[in-house]
Design a protein around this motif. Structure first.
Motif, PDB file in Angstrom:
ATOM      1  N   GLY A  79       0.821  -1.204   0.000  1.00 30.10           N
ATOM      2  CA  GLY A  79       0.000   0.000   0.000  1.00 30.10           C
ATOM      3  C   GLY A  79       0.846   1.241   0.000  1.00 30.10           C
ATOM      4  N   SER A  80       0.215   2.358  -0.263  1.00 32.94           N
ATOM      5  CA  SER A  80       0.933   3.635  -0.237  1.00 32.94           C
ATOM      6  C   SER A  80      -0.022   4.754   0.143  1.00 32.94           C
ATOM      7  CB  SER A  80       1.604   3.932  -1.582  1.00 32.94           C
ATOM      8  OG  SER A  80       0.680   4.228  -2.558  1.00 32.94           O
ATOM      9  N   THR A  81       0.559   5.823   0.635  1.00 34.52           N
ATOM     10  CA  THR A  81      -0.167   7.048   0.955  1.00 34.52           C
ATOM     11  C   THR A  81       0.463   8.183   0.161  1.00 34.52           C
ATOM     12  OG1 THR A  81      -0.752   6.331   3.185  1.00 34.52           O
ATOM     13  CG2 THR A  81      -0.794   8.689   2.764  1.00 34.52           C
ATOM     14  N   PHE A  82      -0.348   8.876  -0.599  1.00 33.18           N
ATOM     15  CA  PHE A  82       0.106  10.035  -1.365  1.00 33.18           C
ATOM     16  C   PHE A  82      -0.406  11.290  -0.664  1.00 33.18           C
ATOM     17  CE2 PHE A  82      -0.248   6.475  -4.216  1.00 33.18           C
ATOM     18  CZ  PHE A  82       0.942   6.531  -4.941  1.00 33.18           C
ATOM     19  N   LYS A  83       0.495  12.206  -0.357  1.00 33.15           N
ATOM     20  CA  LYS A  83       0.140  13.381   0.441  1.00 33.15           C
ATOM     21  C   LYS A  83       0.470  14.675  -0.292  1.00 33.15           C
ATOM     22  CE  LYS A  83       2.775  11.562   3.609  1.00 33.15           C
ATOM     23  NZ  LYS A  83       3.576  11.294   4.832  1.00 33.15           N
ATOM     24  N   TYR A  84      -0.496  15.567  -0.311  1.00 36.34           N
ATOM     25  CA  TYR A  84      -0.232  16.941  -0.751  1.00 36.34           C
ATOM     26  C   TYR A  84       0.119  17.748   0.488  1.00 36.34           C
ATOM     27  CZ  TYR A  84      -1.003  21.794  -2.034  1.00 36.34           C
ATOM     28  OH  TYR A  84      -0.851  23.143  -2.213  1.00 36.34           O
ATOM     29  N   LEU A  85       1.207  18.508   0.426  1.00 39.17           N
ATOM     30  CA  LEU A  85       1.696  19.258   1.576  1.00 39.17           C
ATOM     31  C   LEU A  85       1.589  20.759   1.318  1.00 39.17           C
ATOM     32  CD1 LEU A  85       5.005  17.233   2.150  1.00 39.17           C
ATOM     33  CD2 LEU A  85       2.736  16.764   3.112  1.00 39.17           C
ATOM     34  N   LYS A  86       1.080  21.465   2.282  1.00 40.01           N
ATOM     35  CA  LYS A  86       1.008  22.925   2.224  1.00 40.01           C
ATOM     36  C   LYS A  86       1.877  23.492   3.334  1.00 40.01           C
ATOM     37  CE  LYS A  86      -0.350  27.086   1.202  1.00 40.01           C
ATOM     38  NZ  LYS A  86       0.194  27.760  -0.015  1.00 40.01           N
ATOM     39  N   GLY A  87       3.036  24.060   2.951  1.00 41.61           N
ATOM     40  CA  GLY A  87       3.928  24.641   3.938  1.00 41.61           C
ATOM     41  C   GLY A  87       3.331  25.899   4.541  1.00 41.61           C
ATOM     42  N   LEU A  88       3.364  25.998   5.869  1.00 42.23           N
ATOM     43  CA  LEU A  88       2.787  27.144   6.569  1.00 42.23           C
ATOM     44  C   LEU A  88       3.844  28.118   7.078  1.00 42.23           C
ATOM     45  CD1 LEU A  88       0.096  25.212   8.652  1.00 42.23           C
ATOM     46  CD2 LEU A  88      -0.169  26.316   6.418  1.00 42.23           C
ATOM     47  N   GLY A  89       5.047  27.643   7.324  1.00 41.03           N
ATOM     48  CA  GLY A  89       6.106  28.529   7.790  1.00 41.03           C
ATOM     49  C   GLY A  89       7.353  27.744   8.120  1.00 41.03           C
ATOM     50  N   LEU A  90       8.508  28.392   8.001  1.00 36.85           N
ATOM     51  CA  LEU A  90       9.797  27.742   8.272  1.00 36.85           C
ATOM     52  C   LEU A  90      10.779  28.748   8.819  1.00 36.85           C
ATOM     53  CD1 LEU A  90      11.837  25.204   6.261  1.00 36.85           C
ATOM     54  CD2 LEU A  90      12.815  27.465   6.610  1.00 36.85           C
ATOM     55  N   GLU A  91      11.588  28.298   9.774  1.00 39.47           N
ATOM     56  CA  GLU A  91      12.718  29.083  10.301  1.00 39.47           C
ATOM     57  C   GLU A  91      13.877  28.122  10.524  1.00 39.47           C
ATOM     58  OE1 GLU A  91      15.492  29.872  13.485  1.00 39.47           O
ATOM     59  OE2 GLU A  91      13.759  28.556  13.713  1.00 39.47           O
ATOM     60  N   LYS A  92      15.050  28.464   9.994  1.00 43.20           N
ATOM     61  CA  LYS A  92      16.207  27.599  10.178  1.00 43.20           C
ATOM     62  C   LYS A  92      17.467  28.440  10.320  1.00 43.20           C
ATOM     63  CE  LYS A  92      18.677  23.644   8.231  1.00 43.20           C
ATOM     64  NZ  LYS A  92      18.727  22.630   7.151  1.00 43.20           N
ATOM     65  N   VAL A  93      18.232  28.134  11.366  1.00 41.65           N
ATOM     66  CA  VAL A  93      19.525  28.789  11.563  1.00 41.65           C
ATOM     67  C   VAL A  93      20.536  28.115  10.641  1.00 41.65           C
ATOM     68  CG1 VAL A  93      21.378  29.275  13.188  1.00 41.65           C
ATOM     69  CG2 VAL A  93      18.995  29.435  13.933  1.00 41.65           C
ATOM     70  N   ILE A  94      21.003  28.839   9.654  1.00 40.45           N
ATOM     71  CA  ILE A  94      21.963  28.309   8.688  1.00 40.45           C
ATOM     72  C   ILE A  94      23.384  28.363   9.239  1.00 40.45           C
ATOM     73  CG2 ILE A  94      22.872  28.546   6.344  1.00 40.45           C
ATOM     74  CD1 ILE A  94      19.941  27.677   6.512  1.00 40.45           C
ATOM     75  N   GLU A  95      23.675  29.411   9.970  1.00 41.99           N
ATOM     76  CA  GLU A  95      25.019  29.575  10.550  1.00 41.99           C
ATOM     77  C   GLU A  95      24.895  30.282  11.893  1.00 41.99           C
ATOM     78  OE1 GLU A  95      28.532  32.663   9.654  1.00 41.99           O
ATOM     79  OE2 GLU A  95      28.268  31.179   8.041  1.00 41.99           O
ATOM     80  N   LEU A  96      25.564  29.754  12.912  1.00 47.74           N
ATOM     81  CA  LEU A  96      25.582  30.383  14.225  1.00 47.74           C
ATOM     82  C   LEU A  96      26.910  30.060  14.893  1.00 47.74           C
ATOM     83  CD1 LEU A  96      24.173  31.953  16.494  1.00 47.74           C
ATOM     84  CD2 LEU A  96      23.235  29.777  17.305  1.00 47.74           C
ATOM     85  N   GLU A  97      27.706  31.083  15.112  1.00 48.90           N
ATOM     86  CA  GLU A  97      28.988  30.886  15.773  1.00 48.90           C
ATOM     87  C   GLU A  97      29.363  32.155  16.519  1.00 48.90           C
ATOM     88  OE1 GLU A  97      31.660  29.899  12.655  1.00 48.90           O
ATOM     89  OE2 GLU A  97      31.748  31.922  11.827  1.00 48.90           O
TER      90      GLU A  97
END
Length: 387
Positions: A165-183
């Protein structure tokens, strides 16, 4: 909620709407098919890797001695204090025979604080001391999912069945935050202080994409089933709404009592638009073995992430669960999980089954059933109809 109560050992037990989320191949097994409607479900998992509720109650609001501070710091791993948050809410789920339709919303976050920062908070800075924030990070995102699942039996011989079996999902991104560099670092010398640091953070306010789960299930007999699922075998979310890069840089060189009033700190910050970018969801392999009939059900599970991301780890996690249904309308469930990038935890739950209506709930503690052993809060609640 049933899955949480069983320690997430659910790949081979899941039926109906739950099968769509945990192993869509179960929809191809006659014993796991179900006509059901899930009205709503909610679950949250907020955890840290260092402190239990008992620790919090012991130190909160008290004067901390040197021994207390040393004990607190000893509980924090060398990689730092990690906080993880996972939350899921489902609005509508429907299953009938070998088909299922589900809608859900997800929010996840992962934050890590370098141990030097916590040492500074507790003990302050001392002579010839260097504080380093490198190793700290933060990442979080939220999305909604609409899924369609299907299971198909490939082989039948008596009670024995093999299905995929399989599940096919449509995804709706609501928001993202990511620290790319921190030093950054700060050092204390006999004559003064000096330090420098930088941070680059990417944010987005929305996007869209797709994901696919694949599963297989083998019913060995009327009592036992083996299952396997690759969750997010394929996934992609393209973030393209109000994407930005936020940066901050600072530097101060030899601050002393003689130049405290001078403008010796140089800093700069900026916000610029950036082009669209793509992220993937964490992918994992789940293997399960379960006793699926009778008044006492049980399940064993192996979870193996294909990479170390929020929610999964390349270190395997083992879990087990048992469900007692002798009371019929009032099932009792217990679970245990250990390994991976999550805390060792015990879980328990129950439900109320009145004709077609049901409500299930579950909570998770720490390495015992005492709430004081928990390193966070983890609960789930689900309600719906079975026909």
């Amino acid at each position: 909620a049933r899955a949480v109560a069983l320690g997430s050992a659910y790949t081979s037990l899941a039926t109906g709407v739950d099968a769509a989320r945990f192993n869509p191949a179960n929809l191809g097994l006659k014993t796991h098919q179900q006509t059901s409607i899930e009205f709503a479900g909610v679950g949250a998992n907020i955890n840290n890797n260092s402190f239990t509720l008992d620790d919090y109650n012991q130190y909160n609001g008290t004067f901390l001695t040197t021994s207390d501070k040393e004990n607190i710091l000893s509980k924090i791993p060398n990689e730092g204090l990690k906080l993880s948050i996972e939350a899921e809410a489902s609005a509508v789920g429907i299953s009938s025979g070998s088909f299922a339709f589900t809608t859900s919303g997800f929010a996840v976050a992962d934050v890590n604080l370098n141990k030097d920062i916590l040492n500074l908070i507790l003990n302050g800075n001392t002579f010839a001391d260097t504080i380093n924030i490198t190793g700290s990070y933060s990442e979080g995102y939220a999305y909604a999912s609409v899924g369609f699942s299907f299971g198909k039996a490939l082989y039948k011989s008596g009670y024995r069945q093999l299905s995929i079996g399989s599940t096919f999902k449509y995804l709706k991104g609501l928001g993202l935050e990511k620290v790319i560099e921190l030093e950054g670092m700060a050092a204390t010398y006999a004559t003064g202080f000096e330090g420098n640091g930088s941070a680059i953070i990417h944010t987005s306010e929305g996007g869209s994409g797709y994901a696919v789960d694949f599963g297989a299930a083998l019913q060995l007999s009327s009592n036992y089933t083996i299952g396997a699922t690759v969750k997010n075998f394929y996934s992609s979310i393209t973030w393209n709404q109000n994407n930005k890069e936020n940066g901050y840089i600072f530097n101060f060189d030899t601050m002393t009592v003689d130049n405290m009033g001078d403008d010796f700190i140089t800093s700069d910050d900026y916000t610029i638009p950036i082009s669209e970018f793509t992220t993937t969801l964490p992918s994992s392999l789940n293997l399960g073995f379960a006793k699926t009939s009778g008044k006492t059900l049980w399940a064993l599970e192996w979870e193996q992430g294909f990479s170390s991301k929020i929610g999964v780890s390349t270190e395997p996690r083992l879990s087990a669960g048992v469900e007692f249904t002798q009371l019929g309308f009032l099932p009792l469930r217990f679970g245990y999980g250990t390994g991976g990038n999550k805390n060792t935890a015990m879980s328990f739950g129950s439900g109320l089954y009145l004709s077609a209506f049901h409500v299930d709930f579950a909570v998770v503690t720490g390495n015992s059933f005492s709430g004081g052993s928990s390193k966070g809060a983890n609960f789930a609640l689900t309600t719906g109809l079975y026909f």
